[in-house]
Scaffold this active site. Structure first.
Site, PDB file in Angstrom:
ATOM      1  N   THR A  87       0.751  -1.176   0.023  1.00  0.00           N
ATOM      2  CA  THR A  87      -0.111   0.083   0.098  1.00  0.00           C
ATOM      3  C   THR A  87       0.992   1.235   0.057  1.00  0.00           C
ATOM      4  OG1 THR A  87      -0.105  -0.129   2.415  1.00  0.00           O
ATOM      5  CG2 THR A  87      -1.916  -1.137   1.185  1.00  0.00           C
ATOM      6  N   CYS A 260       7.744   1.658   6.330  1.00  0.00           N
ATOM      7  CA  CYS A 260       6.258   1.877   7.099  1.00  0.00           C
ATOM      8  C   CYS A 260       6.485   3.215   7.889  1.00  0.00           C
ATOM      9  CB  CYS A 260       6.363   0.816   8.203  1.00  0.00           C
ATOM     10  SG  CYS A 260       6.169  -1.105   7.626  1.00  0.00           S
TER      11      CYS A 260
HETATM   12  C1  UDX Z   1       8.277  -1.003  11.853  1.00  0.00           C
HETATM   13  C2  UDX Z   1       7.733  -1.427  13.188  1.00  0.00           C
HETATM   14  O1  UDX Z   1       8.466  -1.890  14.147  1.00  0.00           O
HETATM   15  C3  UDX Z   1       6.826  -2.472  12.656  1.00  0.00           C
HETATM   16  O2  UDX Z   1       5.971  -2.959  13.923  1.00  0.00           O
HETATM   17  C4  UDX Z   1       5.821  -2.460  11.589  1.00  0.00           C
HETATM   18  O3  UDX Z   1       5.353  -3.649  11.132  1.00  0.00           O
HETATM   19  C5  UDX Z   1       6.641  -1.863  10.276  1.00  0.00           C
HETATM   20  O4  UDX Z   1       7.573  -0.710  10.721  1.00  0.00           O
HETATM   21  P1  UDX Z   1      10.692  -1.672  10.342  1.00  0.00           P
HETATM   22  O5  UDX Z   1      10.402  -0.543   9.448  1.00  0.00           O
HETATM   23  O6  UDX Z   1      11.118  -2.907   9.951  1.00  0.00           O
HETATM   24  O7  UDX Z   1       9.443  -2.107  11.388  1.00  0.00           O
HETATM   25  O8  UDX Z   1      11.847  -1.230  11.335  1.00  0.00           O
HETATM   26  P2  UDX Z   1      12.208  -0.878  12.872  1.00  0.00           P
HETATM   27  O9  UDX Z   1      12.935  -1.662  13.457  1.00  0.00           O
HETATM   28  O10 UDX Z   1      10.702  -0.506  13.773  1.00  0.00           O
HETATM   29  O11 UDX Z   1      12.855   0.628  12.749  1.00  0.00           O
HETATM   30  C6  UDX Z   1      12.300   1.827  11.859  1.00  0.00           C
HETATM   31  C7  UDX Z   1      13.306   2.697  11.935  1.00  0.00           C
HETATM   32  O12 UDX Z   1      13.421   3.494  12.991  1.00  0.00           O
HETATM   33  C8  UDX Z   1      14.295   2.441  11.332  1.00  0.00           C
HETATM   34  O13 UDX Z   1      15.073   3.518  10.483  1.00  0.00           O
HETATM   35  C9  UDX Z   1      15.526   2.613  12.568  1.00  0.00           C
HETATM   36  O14 UDX Z   1      16.761   2.800  12.435  1.00  0.00           O
HETATM   37  C10 UDX Z   1      14.563   3.616  13.291  1.00  0.00           C
HETATM   38  N1  UDX Z   1      14.938   3.583  14.848  1.00  0.00           N
HETATM   39  C11 UDX Z   1      14.337   2.545  15.523  1.00  0.00           C
HETATM   40  C12 UDX Z   1      15.469   4.654  15.442  1.00  0.00           C
HETATM   41  O15 UDX Z   1      16.034   5.757  14.736  1.00  0.00           O
HETATM   42  N2  UDX Z   1      15.960   4.852  16.756  1.00  0.00           N
HETATM   43  C13 UDX Z   1      15.369   3.656  17.594  1.00  0.00           C
HETATM   44  O16 UDX Z   1      15.164   3.715  18.633  1.00  0.00           O
HETATM   45  C14 UDX Z   1      14.458   2.352  16.571  1.00  0.00           C
END
Ligand code: UDX
Length: 454
Positions: A87, A260
């Site tokens: 999506t 996401c």
């Molecule tokens: C996310 C959600 O966690 C998940 O539940 C949903 O289904 C999809 O989106 P994802 O995008 O795979 O998952 O990655 P995630 O580990 O959540 O990290 C997202 C982003 O946030 C990354 O760019 C990561 O570097 C950043 N991040 C995460 C931070 O900058 N600081 C943090 O403390 C945690």
């Protein structure tokens, strides 16, 4: 054993299909992309995801998992069909539902027996009604069906684990159908919440927006810490030990990317605006996130002056470690900003090179970190891949022509980096940050307890 069809073979679809097959169900994964299905049949996965390949092979050879481009084949025996298609942003901040609509129509045209249609894609509130309408319009027989929303919360890089060990399963829709879907998840032994379909759809957006808010919150604190000379890493640790706050999603750095968070926060903002509610907090979350990418360029300018003609090396291109995904990756924005300033940018990533080249064909990718930093005026760590923790720092510094090292994810110990000869800058680590102290929690002798009179 249940018969399940899963539509879509990207992160959510493939992992869901594999997880259900591993739980003993018979699963057919359907995708309209012939190349993708041919590669899956040949044992090649379209995504880099730890542990997934082994379980795919195991389930295929046990006869519980198969792949097809045909809805006819996929729906022949299915009692449940999971829609897990993309999506993407529709260009205006909203979610493009064309793949969901097409999948719903194809399901309608090929269903022969009573079926529960489960929507796993992240979709705007009200999409469950749209799917119901499409199926009603296009079904050829008067086959009974129900539509249930079942948002997915897996993270890239730990997709299978998240799918098999979820914190909770959210189901929205008619009670009886939702309870049948709940039975599929029974082997996982996790809490299941059953609610109405619109609420289930909202739980997904609210969860992602909240996590994104935590990241922007700590990044705003980092920006203040930077000015006031406090160490944000220790601030986050001190906050996270408060059980009401918890330690997760408090890593300050270059902000969130991926397929996401940015897309879902924008889509929620759009839904709010369309409904007449100004999303003021969410706007700030996105603005702070964009600032994090600019922060790198500003810090480099402070250290190197005019960036025209300077060589900057980026370590990491993927939006986070353990994935080859570069969608909305901070690295790509930083490369563009640095190029605009006239710098030459080289980069290295253990897995994301191919994907990055698709997005940015002229990206200068090097085969290893040491080659990438050769002759560089500055290095920026963008993605905290584990292998970057074990770099030969002496070799790295000698390969560079300058000494500037910007650690965008606070991976290194500032004192150690400075003694290795780098002009090191982490994200708001404070002047005296020294990780030899970090991780130390002193437990006082319990002879005096809180309830004892002082
Ligand atoms: C996310 C959600 O966690 C998940 O539940 C949903 O289904 C999809 O989106 P994802 O995008 O795979 O998952 O990655 P995630 O580990 O959540 O990290 C997202 C982003 O946030 C990354 O760019 C990561 O570097 C950043 N991040 C995460 C931070 O900058 N600081 C943090 O403390 C945690």
């Amino acid at each position: 054993m249940n018969d399940i069809a899963v539509i879509g073979t990207s992160y959510v679809g493939l992992t869901t299909g594999v997880a259900f097959a591993d739980m003993g169900n018979r699963v057919v994964c359907v995708d309209v992309d012939e190349g993708k299905i041919a590669r899956l049949k040949a044992g090649k996965l379209p995504i880099h995801e730890p542990g997934l390949h082994e379980v795919v092979m195991r389930s295929v050879s046990a006869g519980r998992l198969s792949f097809s481009t045909s809805y006819e084949e996929g729906l022949k025996r299915a009692e449940f069909v999971f829609i897990a298609v993309g999506t993407p942003d529709d260009g205006t901040g909203g979610a493009d539902l064309s793949q969901v609509r097409a999948a719903a129509q194809s399901v309608a045209e090929h269903m022969h027996r009573p079926i529960v249609v489960v929507n796993k894609s992240t979709v705007p509130i009200g999409t469950g009604d749209v799917v119901t309408r499409i199926i009603n319009e296009h079904r050829r027989t008067s086959v009974e069906f129900s539509v249930v929303s079942n948002p997915e919360f897996l993270r890239e890089g730990s997709a299978l684990l998240d799918c098999l060990q979820p914190d909770r399963v959210v189901l929205g829709g008619p009670r009886e159908a939702a309870e049948r879907v709940a039975q599929l998840y029974r082997p996982l032994g996790c809490p299941v919440i059953i609610t109405d379909i619109r609420t289930a759809e909202m739980i997904k957006y609210a969860s992602n927006a909240f996590l994104a808010t935590r990241i922007s919150f700590i990044n705003e604190i980092a920006a203040v810490c930077e000015r006031l000379d406090a160490d944000v890493k220790e601030v986050a640790r001190g906050m996270g030990l408060d059980q009401r706050i918890g330690p997760h999603f408090l890593n300050a750095g270059l902000g969130f990317g991926g397929s996401c968070f940015p897309k879902d926060v924008r889509a929620l903002m759009r839904m709010a605006t369309d409904a007449g509610q100004h999303p003021q907090l969410l706007q700030a979350v996105m603005d702070i996130n964009a600032d994090r990418r600019r922060w790198v360029v500003e810090r480099l300018r402070e250290r190197l002056g005019d960036l025209a003609g300077k060589k900057i090396a980026l370590l990491g291109v993927a939006f986070k470690p353990d994935t080859d995904d570069v969608r909305d990756a901070p690295a790509l924005t930083i490369i563009r900003l640095l190029r605009d300033a006239g710098a030459h940018v080289t980069s290295y990533d253990p897995e994301a090179g191919e994907q990055a080249r698709r997005d940015m064909p002229d990206i200068d990718l090097q085969p290893d970190p040491y080659t990438a930093v050769t002759g560089a005026d500055a290095v920026v760590l963008v993605t905290e891949w584990k292998e970057f923790r074990f770099l030969d720092l002496d070799r790295l510094r000698r390969a560079m022509s300058g000494t500037t090292f910007i650690d965008g994810r606070n991976v290194y110990d500032p004192a150690e980096m400075r003694s290795a000869g780098f002009d090191y800058l982490g994200v708001a680590r404070g002047a005296g940050a020294d990780d030899s102290m970090a991780g130390e929690e002193i437990y006082l002798d319990t002879a005096v307890t809180r309830s004892d009179p002082v």
